[in-house]
Scaffold this motif. Structure first.
Motif, mmCIF file in Angstrom:
data_model
loop_
_atom_site.group_PDB
_atom_site.id
_atom_site.type_symbol
_atom_site.label_atom_id
_atom_site.label_comp_id
_atom_site.label_asym_id
_atom_site.label_seq_id
_atom_site.Cartn_x
_atom_site.Cartn_y
_atom_site.Cartn_z
ATOM 1 N N TRP A 37 27.576 36.377 12.610
ATOM 2 C CA TRP A 37 26.258 37.003 12.665
ATOM 3 C C TRP A 37 26.340 38.527 12.526
ATOM 4 O O TRP A 37 25.552 39.251 13.135
ATOM 5 C CB TRP A 37 25.559 36.644 13.974
ATOM 6 N N GLY A 38 27.280 39.002 11.754
ATOM 7 C CA GLY A 38 27.431 40.449 11.603
ATOM 8 C C GLY A 38 28.280 41.028 12.730
ATOM 9 O O GLY A 38 28.710 40.308 13.642
ATOM 10 N N ASP A 39 28.556 42.319 12.633
ATOM 11 C CA ASP A 39 29.342 43.026 13.652
ATOM 12 C C ASP A 39 30.762 42.476 13.798
ATOM 13 O O ASP A 39 31.323 42.484 14.889
ATOM 14 C CB ASP A 39 28.638 42.993 15.024
ATOM 15 N N GLY A 73 25.327 48.812 10.740
ATOM 16 C CA GLY A 73 25.913 49.943 11.455
ATOM 17 C C GLY A 73 27.403 49.756 11.432
ATOM 18 O O GLY A 73 27.936 48.859 12.078
ATOM 19 N N GLY A 75 13.856 39.575 16.632
ATOM 20 C CA GLY A 75 14.795 40.527 17.241
ATOM 21 C C GLY A 75 15.388 41.410 16.164
ATOM 22 O O GLY A 75 16.593 41.655 16.136
ATOM 23 N N THR A 76 14.566 41.894 15.248
ATOM 24 C CA THR A 76 15.073 42.708 14.125
ATOM 25 C C THR A 76 15.595 44.050 14.633
ATOM 26 O O THR A 76 15.365 44.423 15.788
ATOM 27 C CB THR A 76 13.968 43.003 13.079
ATOM 28 N N LEU A 80 23.448 35.216 8.910
ATOM 29 C CA LEU A 80 22.177 35.960 8.815
ATOM 30 C C LEU A 80 21.645 35.928 7.384
ATOM 31 O O LEU A 80 20.669 36.601 7.057
ATOM 32 C CB LEU A 80 22.365 37.412 9.270
ATOM 33 N N VAL A 139 17.205 35.425 10.808
ATOM 34 C CA VAL A 139 18.140 35.932 9.797
ATOM 35 C C VAL A 139 17.656 37.302 9.330
ATOM 36 O O VAL A 139 16.561 37.740 9.694
ATOM 37 C CB VAL A 139 18.201 34.980 8.581
ATOM 38 N N GLY A 168 19.959 40.070 18.525
ATOM 39 C CA GLY A 168 18.699 39.485 18.080
ATOM 40 C C GLY A 168 18.581 38.058 18.594
ATOM 41 O O GLY A 168 19.487 37.541 19.264
ATOM 42 N N GLU A 169 17.475 37.432 18.247
ATOM 43 C CA GLU A 169 17.197 36.087 18.757
ATOM 44 C C GLU A 169 17.852 35.040 17.863
ATOM 45 O O GLU A 169 18.416 35.371 16.832
ATOM 46 C CB GLU A 169 15.675 35.862 18.792
#
Ligand code: IMP
Length: 419
Positions: free
Chosen positions: A11-13, A40, A127-128, A222, A232, A268-269
């Motif tokens: 999910w990123g990160d 980020g 949850g953007t 996502l 997403v 996020g959700e």
């Protein structure tokens, strides 16, 4: 002549920027193909911290050219600030950054719409990151958004901007419209010299024998089409996005490296079957500094999910893996890896596409013994404790893709090359 995609597979990160940075030493060009300032990316180099949102992290390497491709969306004011901040940290941009004139714009209106849409969704919110990404992409697909190249045409820009406000039922007076146009004209003065038809350049570079590295943002789960919809982002984060987002022919994409964090996180959700709510989660959050680089939100924490991992590795055709933040798991006595999903007494054979089905699964776990040692100084697999090696072996066996890189700290040097 070669190309490589580096992608987040959860999910990123996943600390992709660290891997891109590590591999970037030999890249001639680093290319962003989707997303915007919702990303980020942080790089620590010789104790100095660099934060990126839209600029490819390859800019750190003086020889690499950097491209922000057509599939991205750009907040022009944020991008100007980001470039200026990096210049003030000593990064040289001259002749090295290329922004595609077809990239979409994220305007102040989009940020406002992002926030009002989240408010309207209430407890069902996504949850953007609040960066206006969804509304900007929606306006692009509705063919009413502005693109970077529009900034060069003031009369056209005025018409299109007015039309955009009207399409959203927003009343904008002549004075406010002119003020926004003035700001856009000023930002164009700054960004204009970087703008190009980047697809032509990237194809040319590749044919000249250069090494092109595509840097993914966010993560596979996502992805707008194949992620945990509707929770997403609004772009295509999967490997195919590298082609549609840059105009680089799919058959020229040589290799896909999937980046996995050694445990799971999500901001996020949305469903997260292996999520933890206990002291272990708190410990991982603290040790791993699991707070969003863009929003500062605490990330949700969970065990490594090999069911999701198998799905994303297969979806992307991943043929090599990087495992990051392994060091964060040091000192946890027992570790778990999710090896299967159960629902209504049956073991599932794939990854559910509906959020309600994913919410309902019961994860099955493999339990492994942890390790105590600090991994930060290890530079080869042989220097890792046996239990850490066994943990990596389990991931590799479950995903059926070889691990090529292991990251054991945020510094560029804290990297183990397996292959
Ligand atoms: P948006 O991309 O701001 O529209 O947010 C949509 C979803 O993607 C939310 O769950 C965000 O938290 C998540 N998201 C967006 N960008 C990132 C990222 O760079 N890392 C992790 N999650 C992200």
């Amino acid at each position: 002549m070669s190309s490589l995609i580096v992608l987040g597979c959860m999910w990123g990160d996943e600390a992709k920027a660290k891997i891109v940075d590590f591999l970037g030493a030999s890249a001639d060009a680093v290319v962003r193909f989707q997303g915007g300032a919702n990303a980020g990316h942080t790089i620590v180099l010789e104790g100095k911290k660099y934060v990126f949102h839209s600029v490819p992290s390859g800019i750190i390497y003086p020889r690499a050219k950097c491209v922000i491709g057509a599939g991205t969306v750009i907040d022009p004011f944020g991008l100007q600030e980001e470039i200026q901040d990096l210049i003030s940290q000593g990064v040289d941009f001259s002749g090295r950054l290329f922004i595609d004139e077809r990239a979409g714009l994220v305007l102040p209106l989009h940020k406002k719409l992002d926030s009002s849409s989240e408010k309207a969704l209430g407890k069902n919110k996504i949850g953007t990151t609040g960066k206006g990404i969804g509304p900007a992409y929606s306006d692009l697909t509705a063919r009413r958004n502005l693109r970077v190249g529009d900034l060069a045409h003031p009369d056209w820009l005025k018409l299109r901007l007015q039309g955009l406000y009207e399409a959203h039922g927003e009343v904008i007076g002549a004075r406010a419209l002119n003020a926004e146009l003035k700001l856009l004209a000023a930002v164009w003065k700054f960004l204009g010299p970087y703008v190009a038809q980047t697809d032509v350049l990237v194809r040319q570079w590749y044919l000249q024998g250069e090494y092109i590295l595509f840097e993914g943002a966010q993560g596979t789960l996502l992805d707008l089409g194949f992620g945990t919809y509707p929770f997403v982002t609004s772009s295509h984060t999967i490997a195919g996005g590298a082609s549609t987002g840059t105009g680089f022919p799919p058959r020229w994409l040589d290799k896909t490296l999937g980046v996995f964090k050694a445990y799971g996180t999500r901001v996020g959700e949305g469903p997260f079957p292996t999520e933890l709510f206990d002291a272990t989660a708190e410990r991982i959050r603290k040790t791993g500094n699991e707070y969003g680089a863009t929003t500062g939100r605490p990330r949700r924490i969970g065990w490594f999910d090999a069911v999701a991992g198998k799905y994303t590795a297969s979806l992307n055709g991943v043929n090599g893996i990087a495992v990051t933040l392994l060091d964060v798991l040091s000192g946890i006595p027992e570790l778990k890896i999710c090896t299967g999903y159960w629902a209504s007494g049956t073991k599932l054979s794939g990854y559910p596409s509906h959020p309600l089905d994913l919410e309902a699964v019961e994860p099955e776990y493999l339990t492994l013994a942890g390790w105590e040692a600090d991994l930060g100084k290890a530079r080869s697999l042989g220097k890792l404790p046996k239990n850490a090696r066994e943990y990596l072996d389990a991931i590799q066996d479950l995903l059926e893709v070889p691990i090529e890189i292991v990251s054991v700290g945020s510094d560029r040097s804290q990297t183990i090359v397996v292959k």
